[in-house]
Every structure is written in structure tokens, then in C-alpha cells.
Design a protein around this motif. Structure first.
Motif, PDB file in Angstrom:
ATOM      1  N   LEU A   1       4.559  -5.111 -61.414  1.00 54.43           N
ATOM      2  CA  LEU A   1       3.346  -4.296 -61.323  1.00 54.43           C
ATOM      3  C   LEU A   1       2.266  -5.027 -60.528  1.00 54.43           C
ATOM      4  O   LEU A   1       1.576  -4.439 -59.699  1.00 54.43           O
ATOM      5  CB  LEU A   1       2.830  -3.963 -62.726  1.00 54.43           C
ATOM      6  N   GLY A   2       2.131  -6.330 -60.778  1.00 54.91           N
ATOM      7  CA  GLY A   2       1.135  -7.123 -60.067  1.00 54.91           C
ATOM      8  C   GLY A   2       1.390  -7.205 -58.579  1.00 54.91           C
ATOM      9  O   GLY A   2       0.444  -7.193 -57.773  1.00 54.91           O
ATOM     10  N   LEU A   3       2.661  -7.284 -58.190  1.00 58.09           N
ATOM     11  CA  LEU A   3       2.997  -7.300 -56.766  1.00 58.09           C
ATOM     12  C   LEU A   3       2.547  -6.020 -56.073  1.00 58.09           C
ATOM     13  O   LEU A   3       2.293  -6.011 -54.869  1.00 58.09           O
ATOM     14  CB  LEU A   3       4.506  -7.474 -56.575  1.00 58.09           C
ATOM     15  N   ARG A   4       2.444  -4.958 -56.844  1.00 54.86           N
ATOM     16  CA  ARG A   4       2.035  -3.667 -56.286  1.00 54.86           C
ATOM     17  C   ARG A   4       0.551  -3.381 -56.524  1.00 54.86           C
ATOM     18  O   ARG A   4       0.107  -2.237 -56.438  1.00 54.86           O
ATOM     19  CB  ARG A   4       2.920  -2.567 -56.878  1.00 54.86           C
ATOM     20  N   GLY A   5      -0.190  -4.436 -56.854  1.00 56.75           N
ATOM     21  CA  GLY A   5      -1.640  -4.333 -56.950  1.00 56.75           C
ATOM     22  C   GLY A   5      -2.167  -3.742 -58.233  1.00 56.75           C
ATOM     23  O   GLY A   5      -3.335  -3.333 -58.291  1.00 56.75           O
ATOM     24  N   ARG A   6      -1.338  -3.707 -59.273  1.00 60.02           N
ATOM     25  CA  ARG A   6      -1.773  -3.103 -60.522  1.00 60.02           C
ATOM     26  C   ARG A   6      -2.407  -4.137 -61.446  1.00 60.02           C
ATOM     27  O   ARG A   6      -1.933  -5.263 -61.563  1.00 60.02           O
ATOM     28  CB  ARG A   6      -0.590  -2.438 -61.255  1.00 60.02           C
ATOM     29  N   ASP A   7      -3.492  -3.742 -62.112  1.00 60.94           N
ATOM     30  CA  ASP A   7      -4.097  -4.558 -63.159  1.00 60.94           C
ATOM     31  C   ASP A   7      -3.510  -4.165 -64.504  1.00 60.94           C
ATOM     32  O   ASP A   7      -2.924  -3.087 -64.652  1.00 60.94           O
ATOM     33  CB  ASP A   7      -5.614  -4.381 -63.165  1.00 60.94           C
ATOM     34  N   ILE A   8      -3.702  -5.029 -65.502  1.00 60.03           N
ATOM     35  CA  ILE A   8      -3.030  -4.857 -66.790  1.00 60.03           C
ATOM     36  C   ILE A   8      -4.051  -4.738 -67.915  1.00 60.03           C
ATOM     37  O   ILE A   8      -5.018  -5.494 -67.989  1.00 60.03           O
ATOM     38  CB  ILE A   8      -2.088  -6.050 -67.086  1.00 60.03           C
ATOM     39  N   CYS A   9      -3.789  -3.802 -68.818  1.00 63.96           N
ATOM     40  CA  CYS A   9      -4.585  -3.633 -70.030  1.00 63.96           C
ATOM     41  C   CYS A   9      -3.630  -3.615 -71.226  1.00 63.96           C
ATOM     42  O   CYS A   9      -2.631  -2.887 -71.210  1.00 63.96           O
ATOM     43  CB  CYS A   9      -5.372  -2.321 -69.968  1.00 63.96           C
ATOM     44  N   THR A  10      -3.902  -4.432 -72.241  1.00 65.91           N
ATOM     45  CA  THR A  10      -3.061  -4.462 -73.435  1.00 65.91           C
ATOM     46  C   THR A  10      -3.940  -4.534 -74.684  1.00 65.91           C
ATOM     47  O   THR A  10      -5.166  -4.572 -74.592  1.00 65.91           O
ATOM     48  CB  THR A  10      -2.101  -5.675 -73.436  1.00 65.91           C
ATOM     49  N   GLY A  11      -3.276  -4.619 -75.844  1.00 63.07           N
ATOM     50  CA  GLY A  11      -3.994  -4.801 -77.093  1.00 63.07           C
ATOM     51  C   GLY A  11      -4.533  -6.189 -77.273  1.00 63.07           C
ATOM     52  O   GLY A  11      -5.114  -6.501 -78.312  1.00 63.07           O
ATOM     53  N   CYS A  12      -4.329  -7.050 -76.286  1.00 63.90           N
ATOM     54  CA  CYS A  12      -4.928  -8.374 -76.099  1.00 63.90           C
ATOM     55  C   CYS A  12      -4.265  -9.494 -76.897  1.00 63.90           C
ATOM     56  O   CYS A  12      -4.576 -10.665 -76.692  1.00 63.90           O
ATOM     57  CB  CYS A  12      -6.441  -8.368 -76.359  1.00 63.90           C
ATOM     58  N   GLY A  13      -3.301  -9.197 -77.777  1.00 64.52           N
ATOM     59  CA  GLY A  13      -2.683 -10.231 -78.590  1.00 64.52           C
ATOM     60  C   GLY A  13      -1.507 -10.912 -77.921  1.00 64.52           C
ATOM     61  O   GLY A  13      -1.376 -10.929 -76.701  1.00 64.52           O
ATOM     62  N   PRO A  14      -0.587 -11.491 -78.716  1.00 68.50           N
ATOM     63  CA  PRO A  14       0.590 -12.190 -78.191  1.00 68.50           C
ATOM     64  C   PRO A  14       1.741 -11.228 -77.906  1.00 68.50           C
ATOM     65  O   PRO A  14       1.579 -10.003 -77.957  1.00 68.50           O
ATOM     66  CB  PRO A  14       0.933 -13.156 -79.335  1.00 68.50           C
ATOM     67  N   GLY A  15       2.919 -11.768 -77.617  1.00 66.14           N
ATOM     68  CA  GLY A  15       4.121 -10.962 -77.422  1.00 66.14           C
ATOM     69  C   GLY A  15       4.022 -10.043 -76.230  1.00 66.14           C
ATOM     70  O   GLY A  15       3.669 -10.452 -75.119  1.00 66.14           O
ATOM     71  N   ALA A  16       4.318  -8.760 -76.461  1.00 69.76           N
ATOM     72  CA  ALA A  16       4.302  -7.776 -75.374  1.00 69.76           C
ATOM     73  C   ALA A  16       2.910  -7.493 -74.861  1.00 69.76           C
ATOM     74  O   ALA A  16       2.743  -6.808 -73.849  1.00 69.76           O
ATOM     75  CB  ALA A  16       4.952  -6.472 -75.843  1.00 69.76           C
ATOM     76  N   MET A  17       1.887  -8.002 -75.540  1.00 73.04           N
ATOM     77  CA  MET A  17       0.522  -7.851 -75.047  1.00 73.04           C
ATOM     78  C   MET A  17       0.146  -8.982 -74.091  1.00 73.04           C
ATOM     79  O   MET A  17      -0.774  -8.842 -73.288  1.00 73.04           O
ATOM     80  CB  MET A  17      -0.452  -7.798 -76.226  1.00 73.04           C
ATOM     81  N   LYS A  18       0.838 -10.103 -74.203  1.00 77.81           N
ATOM     82  CA  LYS A  18       0.558 -11.243 -73.341  1.00 77.81           C
ATOM     83  C   LYS A  18       1.488 -11.280 -72.126  1.00 77.81           C
ATOM     84  O   LYS A  18       1.056 -11.579 -71.008  1.00 77.81           O
ATOM     85  CB  LYS A  18       0.708 -12.540 -74.144  1.00 77.81           C
ATOM     86  N   GLY A  19       2.773 -10.974 -72.344  1.00 80.87           N
ATOM     87  CA  GLY A  19       3.773 -11.105 -71.286  1.00 80.87           C
ATOM     88  C   GLY A  19       3.424 -10.402 -69.982  1.00 80.87           C
ATOM     89  O   GLY A  19       3.499 -11.016 -68.907  1.00 80.87           O
ATOM     90  N   PRO A  20       3.044  -9.104 -70.009  1.00 79.02           N
ATOM     91  CA  PRO A  20       2.726  -8.423 -68.748  1.00 79.02           C
ATOM     92  C   PRO A  20       1.571  -9.072 -68.006  1.00 79.02           C
ATOM     93  O   PRO A  20       1.566  -9.126 -66.769  1.00 79.02           O
ATOM     94  CB  PRO A  20       2.374  -6.999 -69.198  1.00 79.02           C
ATOM     95  N   MET A  21       0.572  -9.564 -68.745  1.00 74.83           N
ATOM     96  CA  MET A  21      -0.553 -10.247 -68.104  1.00 74.83           C
ATOM     97  C   MET A  21      -0.089 -11.541 -67.447  1.00 74.83           C
ATOM     98  O   MET A  21      -0.510 -11.876 -66.329  1.00 74.83           O
ATOM     99  CB  MET A  21      -1.637 -10.542 -69.136  1.00 74.83           C
ATOM    100  N   LYS A  22       0.789 -12.271 -68.134  1.00 78.75           N
ATOM    101  CA  LYS A  22       1.265 -13.545 -67.600  1.00 78.75           C
ATOM    102  C   LYS A  22       2.050 -13.330 -66.313  1.00 78.75           C
ATOM    103  O   LYS A  22       1.887 -14.059 -65.339  1.00 78.75           O
ATOM    104  CB  LYS A  22       2.125 -14.258 -68.646  1.00 78.75           C
ATOM    105  N   GLY A  23       2.909 -12.291 -66.310  1.00 79.51           N
ATOM    106  CA  GLY A  23       3.658 -11.993 -65.093  1.00 79.51           C
ATOM    107  C   GLY A  23       2.760 -11.540 -63.960  1.00 79.51           C
ATOM    108  O   GLY A  23       2.942 -11.932 -62.801  1.00 79.51           O
ATOM    109  N   ALA A  24       1.752 -10.739 -64.294  1.00 76.06           N
ATOM    110  CA  ALA A  24       0.858 -10.211 -63.259  1.00 76.06           C
ATOM    111  C   ALA A  24       0.021 -11.306 -62.620  1.00 76.06           C
ATOM    112  O   ALA A  24      -0.313 -11.213 -61.436  1.00 76.06           O
ATOM    113  CB  ALA A  24      -0.042  -9.127 -63.851  1.00 76.06           C
ATOM    114  N   THR A  25      -0.334 -12.351 -63.377  1.00 76.98           N
ATOM    115  CA  THR A  25      -1.152 -13.417 -62.792  1.00 76.98           C
ATOM    116  C   THR A  25      -0.438 -14.085 -61.628  1.00 76.98           C
ATOM    117  O   THR A  25      -1.057 -14.415 -60.606  1.00 76.98           O
ATOM    118  CB  THR A  25      -1.514 -14.484 -63.838  1.00 76.98           C
TER     119      THR A  25
END
Length: 467
Positions: A187-211
Motif C-alpha cells: 500500500l505504501g509503495l502506491r502512496g497510501r497512508d495507514i490508519c489503524t486502532g493504533c495498538g500492536p499486532g495487525a494495528m502496527k504491522g501495516p504501519m511498519k511496512g508502509a514506513t
């Protein structure tokens, strides 16, 4: 001399505790004296809520979802907001040492701490007592949600639609976590920003990949939006990647914020909290007023999650029918396909918003029924009185199922819910036998796969009983 935004006093440290004073960062670093005075006065009235949320963000990045244990460990933690010549000062006593490096608070955590003060106090001083915001009225609730996210400076009128909401569990396997990172990366490669419930697990992983993807594409700083609420934040402390934190006053307004500011939703494997989110968005989208509105919704996970989503899909078909199943797609083990489909879906969202003259930054035209906005307090009586039957209108059944899952979340991790279960035993959930059987199977699977709570030394004891 350092600027106010960078200053903090020399801390006093004792083992795992730090006592210090810091000045706010972000949206709180320029306020009038009157605003600061109101914040200071309100912080005293909101003492325990503010203390609990502040402690959660100071504990950012630490493992664990036992809010009671964290609050007990730091029982001597205190926070006070003071008016000073420079504007505002936040005094911390016996704060977790993990929030500091060589005596200085980590900058990202200082931003999150400032967001806590901003949102908790803003709601109590500007929204709750203001007759303009009729929180018993659907439009009034939506206006309040908008004011909170605008005050947090998350909405931007100049930004094209590109915010992907990612939902999923805080307690997931390593394989599932790695998959969420890969989806975030694509998603990040395609210019998308990420919004999650802000916690760990599946809320952290997409942000980490997007960075990583944002760094490769030179699109930094990326926007990593975390949306939480006071009841859940202590059990799911914000992960360190979140750089835009919003705290809504309750779970219903939190869920509305997700779907108002997001332009598409990806759902990863999770537990009852994820099921609650799924039922919320499906219940909203089943409203005939939203029939023509595009909102890409994708369920995805690694190959091992195929059975998980098959069971979710069956449960949705049984309870909400085939029309609900047509609102989402399931993509297994293909992050590239997820990112491509989401990108195409967001383009449709953009075209629709242009056509109907709706804002890119806030989905004003989305119709949300009051049943999905009205705060639900999951007491034992309220849980036992939920009507769960296919004789109900679909939106009402979806709303009651959402409430049932919300109650289980409270009984699992929210301090008030955990205390109620300890004092009065499990919640009782009753309804149509076929739905109850399917619900029991789904929850049993969540327990077996350790999706209810992070694995620990104790065997999980269900906080519910299916009648």
C-alpha cells in the motif's frame, strides 16, 4: 535557548520511574492563556481518565494487554497540567522509564502524550457542555466526531483520498503479523497512508511496512493515524509508529471516525474486536441510503487464514444475508492484489466524491443509523437483554451483534469490564438458537487460536456464556 516545544526539565529517576516536566508538542504548542486555563481546570476534573490514557501512551511499545496489571504496576503515577508563562507544562510523577532515553522523553511519545491531553480535555471543555453538539442526535454526533478530528489536525482539505483503514487483532501469530507488514508495504509503495486502532499486532504491522515503502518512494513523512478511545487504550497502548493520534470519547464515535476519515478498509485476522468492526461497517453499508456509495472493503490474510475468513463469511451470510456478503471481497495470501484492488477502489471513491461534491477528507454523506452511534454500556443486564434474531431488521441485528462483541471486548481487556466479570461472573448472551450456535463456534475458534488476549501464563477464561 531551546524552544518551548523542545524543553523539558531535568528528570528525577528511580529504577523504572521518572519524575519530570515536559512542554507539549504538536497541536498544543500554541494556545491562548484562556485555553490553557480551561485545559488546566478540566484536567483536574478528568483526573482518572486523563491519568489512565497518559499512562498508556507513556507505555507505548511495551508488550501486554492487561490494563489492570499496568495500572496496578504504576499506581503511583500522576499527571498534572499547569498554566505557565510559556503556555502549558505537563508534570509527570513516577512515569514509566521506557518513555525516556538518557533522561529525555522520546519525541514521538511526547507527541502522543500531548494528543491525550488535547483530545480528552477538548471533548470535556468544548464538545460535551456545548448545546450546539446534541449528542442524542445523529447529526450532532457526526459534527462532534468531525470537530475532534479537525482539532487533532488530521483532516486536510488539500490531501487527495489515500487513507486506508486497517483493522485486525492485537493478538495474532507471527505469520499473520508479517503478512500485515507486507500488505502495508505494498500500500505504501502506491502512496497510501495507514490508519489503524493504533495498538500492536495487525494495528502496527501495516504501519511498519508502509514506513519502508514511503522511504523508498521518498514520500516521507507518511501519515500513520491511530484512532483509540479511553476504555481500550490502556490495554492496547499506541504503537511507536503512530504519528497522528486521535482519542474519541467512546467506541461508537471511534468507529464512526474510522469510516468518516478513511477511504477504504482492509481487515486482517483478529478476534472479537475485529468482528465488532466488521459488523459495524456492514451494518452501516446495508443502509439503503448508502447503496450507491463506494467504499472498498477487503478481508485478507496469509494462506493459513483461509479457514478463518471462510468462517467469518459463513457467519455474515447466516446473520446478515447475501447482500452483506456482496459488500466485501476476500483475498488470501496476495498482498499485491490487495494493494491494487484497494488503489482502484480509492479511485472510485475519489470520482464519487467529485461527482456528489463531498469532501475528500471527511465522508459527510455516509448515513449512519443512530443504533450504531448510541453508546452501549456492556453491563450484565444490558448484555442479557440484547435481542439477537433474524426476525429483526438487518441493521438492528447487526447493531445488537456489534454490541455483543463490544461487551466481550470489555470483559476481556477494559478495566471496568474485567472488574464486572470478576465480581458478577460471565456475561450471558442469548438469542436465536442457530445464530447462537454459529456465534459459539466462532468464539470457540477465537479462543483456540489465542485471538482473545495476548498469550500469557494463564489459560484464557471466557468472559461470556452463550445461552
Amino acid at each position: 535557548m531551546d524552544s518551548q516545544a523542545e524543553m523539558q526539565t531535568t528528570p528525577s529517576c528511580q529504577s523504572d520511574r521518572v519524575t519530570t516536566s515536559v512542554y507539549p508538542a504538536g497541536a498544543l504548542n500554541m494556545l491562548s492563556r484562556e485555553e490553557v486555563a480551561r485545559l488546566s481546570n478540566a484536567s483536574e476534573e478528568m483526573g482518572e481518565v486523563l491519568r489512565r490514557c497518559a499512562l498508556a501512551v507513556l507505555n507505548s511499545g511495551e508488550q501486554g494487554d492487561d490494563a489492570e496489571a499496568m495500572l496496578a504496576k504504576y499506581h503511583d503515577f500522576q499527571i498534572q497540567v499547569h498554566q505557565v508563562n510559556r503556555g502549558m507544562r505537563i508534570d509527570l510523577q513516577n512515569a514509566p522509564a521506557c518513555a525516556f532515553v538518557d533522561g529525555k522523553m522520546i519525541h514521538g511519545i511526547r507527541e502522543l502524550l500531548s494528543a491525550v491531553v488535547r483530545d480528552i480535555v477538548y471533548f470535556e471543555t468544548e464538545i460535551h457542555p456545548n448545546p450546539y453538539f446534541d449528542l442524542s442526535d445523529s447529526e450532532g454526533v457526526t459534527n462532534a466526531v468531525f470537530e475532534i478530528v479537525r482539532n487533532a489536525r488530521v483532516v486536510d482539505a488539500q490531501r487527495e483520498p489515500n487513507l486506508v483503514v486497517c483493522w485486525g487483532g492485537h493478538s495474532i501469530s507471527g505469520e499473520e503479523y508479517d503478512y500485515t507488514k507486507e500488505v502495508g508495504y505494498q500500500l505504501g509503495l502506491r502512496g497510501r497512508d495507514i490508519c489503524t486502532g493504533c495498538g500492536p499486532g495487525a494495528m502496527k504491522g501495516p504501519m511498519k511496512g508502509a514506513t519502508i515503502a514511503h522511504a523508498k518512494q521518498r514520500t516521507l513523512p507518511g501519515h500513520y493515524v491511530g484512532v483509540s478511545e479511553p476504555g481500550i487504550i490502556a490495554a492496547e497502548s499506541p504503537n511507536p509508529i503512530v504519528n497522528e493520534l486521535i482519542i474519541l470519547p467512546d467506541i461508537e464515535k471511534r468507529l464512526e471516525a474510522f469510516v468518516r476519515i478513511g477511504h477504504g478498509i482492509v481487515v486482517f485476522p483478529g478476534g472479537v474486536g475485529t468482528a465488532e468492526e466488521i459488523l459495524f461497517i456492514l451494518g452501516v453499508m446495508l443502509n439503503p441510503a448508502n447503496r450507491e456509495m463506494p467504499l472498498p472493503l477487503i478481508f485478507t490474510g496469509p494462506a493459513s487464514a483461509g479457514d478463518y475468513f471462510e468462517e467469518i463469511d459463513r457467519f455474515i451470510g447466516l446473520t446478515l444475508g447475501e447482500e452483506a456478503r456482496e459488500l466485501y471481497s476476500i483475498i488470501i495470501d496476495d498482498p499485491v492484489a490487495v494493494a491494487r484492488e484497494m488503489t482502484a477502489g480509492i479511485e472510485r471513491v475519489r470520482d464519487f466524491r467529485v461527482q456528489v461534491n463531498d469532501a475528500f477528507y471527511f465522508n459527510w454523506l455516509l448515513k449512519i443509523d443512530p443504533d450504531f452511534q448510541r453508546p452501549f454500556e456492556p453491563t450484565h443486564q444490558a448484555m442479557s437483554e440484547l435481542r439477537i434474531s433474524r426476525d429483526l431488521p438487518r441493521h438492528e441485528l447487526a447493531a445488537n451483534l456489534r454490541r455483543a462483541f463490544s461487551g466481550i471486548v470489555a470483559g476481556n481487556v477494559k478495566p471496568n469490564g474485567v472488574r464486572a466479570i470478576r465480581e458478577h461472573g460471565p456475561f450471558q448472551i442469548q438469542g436465536e438458537p442457530e445464530i447462537m450456535e454459529a456465534l459459539d463456534q466462532l468464539l470457540t475458534r477465537f479462543v483456540a487460536q489465542h485471538r482473545m488476549k495476548l498469550p500469557g501464563g494463564e489459560v484464557y477464561e471466557p468472559c461470556y456464556r452463550i445461552v
